[in-house]
Motif scaffolding. Sequence first.
Motif, PDB file in Angstrom:
ATOM      1  N   SER A   1      -5.549   4.712   3.156  1.00 44.27           N
ATOM      2  CA  SER A   1      -4.892   3.632   2.420  1.00 44.27           C
ATOM      3  C   SER A   1      -4.324   4.154   1.099  1.00 44.27           C
ATOM      4  CB  SER A   1      -5.885   2.505   2.140  1.00 44.27           C
ATOM      5  OG  SER A   1      -5.325   1.548   1.266  1.00 44.27           O
ATOM      6  N   ASN A   2      -3.139   3.669   0.758  1.00 39.80           N
ATOM      7  CA  ASN A   2      -2.536   4.032  -0.517  1.00 39.80           C
ATOM      8  C   ASN A   2      -2.974   3.118  -1.656  1.00 39.80           C
ATOM      9  OD1 ASN A   2      -0.681   6.342  -0.096  1.00 39.80           O
ATOM     10  ND2 ASN A   2       0.276   4.964   1.395  1.00 39.80           N
ATOM     11  N   ALA A   3      -4.000   2.292  -1.400  1.00 40.72           N
ATOM     12  CA  ALA A   3      -4.449   1.317  -2.393  1.00 40.72           C
ATOM     13  C   ALA A   3      -5.241   1.958  -3.526  1.00 40.72           C
ATOM     14  CB  ALA A   3      -5.282   0.228  -1.724  1.00 40.72           C
TER      15      ALA A   3
ATOM     16  N   GLY B   1      -7.288   7.659  -1.508  1.00 41.60           N
ATOM     17  CA  GLY B   1      -6.467   7.546  -0.309  1.00 41.60           C
ATOM     18  C   GLY B   1      -5.105   8.180  -0.494  1.00 41.60           C
TER      19      GLY B   1
END
Length: 286
Positions: A248-250, A254
């Motif tokens: 995830s790019n959150a 990530g």
Amino acid sequence: MKKLLILAVCSSLALTSCVSKKKFTELEAQQKQTKDLLNTATVKLNDCLSDKSGLESENNSLKSQVASLNATNGDLIKQIGNFTDLTRKGADNLEKSLESLKEKDLTIRKLQDAVTRRDSVNLALVQSLKGAIGNLDDQDIEISVEKGVVYVNISDKLLFNSGSYQVTSRAREVLGKVAKVVNNKPDFEFLVEGHTDDVPIKTSGIKDNWDLSVLRATSVVRILQNEFGVAPARMTAGGRGEYVPVASNADSDGRSKNRRTRIVVLPKIDQFYNMIEDGLKDPKIN
């Protein structure tokens, strides 16, 4: 005299009359008996005629049953003949099916043998890469095999500085070890893929993450070609931008995982077909 003659005649007539009546009675009795016999015979004849009619009807019924049985018997004989033909055809079809299954099984075994040998080659390649790179405890380098393909994932912090596509000196050392292994495996080709996170690039001269991922891939390819002698015809450079993330790019962790360069090592297609052809020539299979 005349009186005596008349008397005699009358006596004779009386006697004759008496005898005729008696005989008549007897005849009448005989007639009655004959009539009774005739009536009895008539009853019996009628019974016989009735029995005959019944027997004829039964005979006709039996003839009809015989004809029906003969027809059924003919049908059964015909069906037996058809069943025999079907059984023969079924046996032929079964034999053909078994032959087809044998051929398919042989083909599957040949393909399995080729895949097994491909996997053996990949395993040997992985071991060579791990042996050449050395310290695999480094989280910045990961070597794996997925679906018959060897992957070498190198994080961008090992290869590049932030927002740059210039290869670091430490990365050159790792790429040199990779080049040594692939140069010893001339039957392999490989793809160098650049990957980024989804944070927009703000570096001058670089349009976007697509551009950055491609530039990083071509930088790695040029190092392998110019500094370590890897044949350029064996390499392909590609940029995947931010569109194939592995995390995830959150969060920063990530995004760090998504910023990577992946070297995909795979046998040439014709070389894999050669494996299959070699398998077909294997006497254990044939």
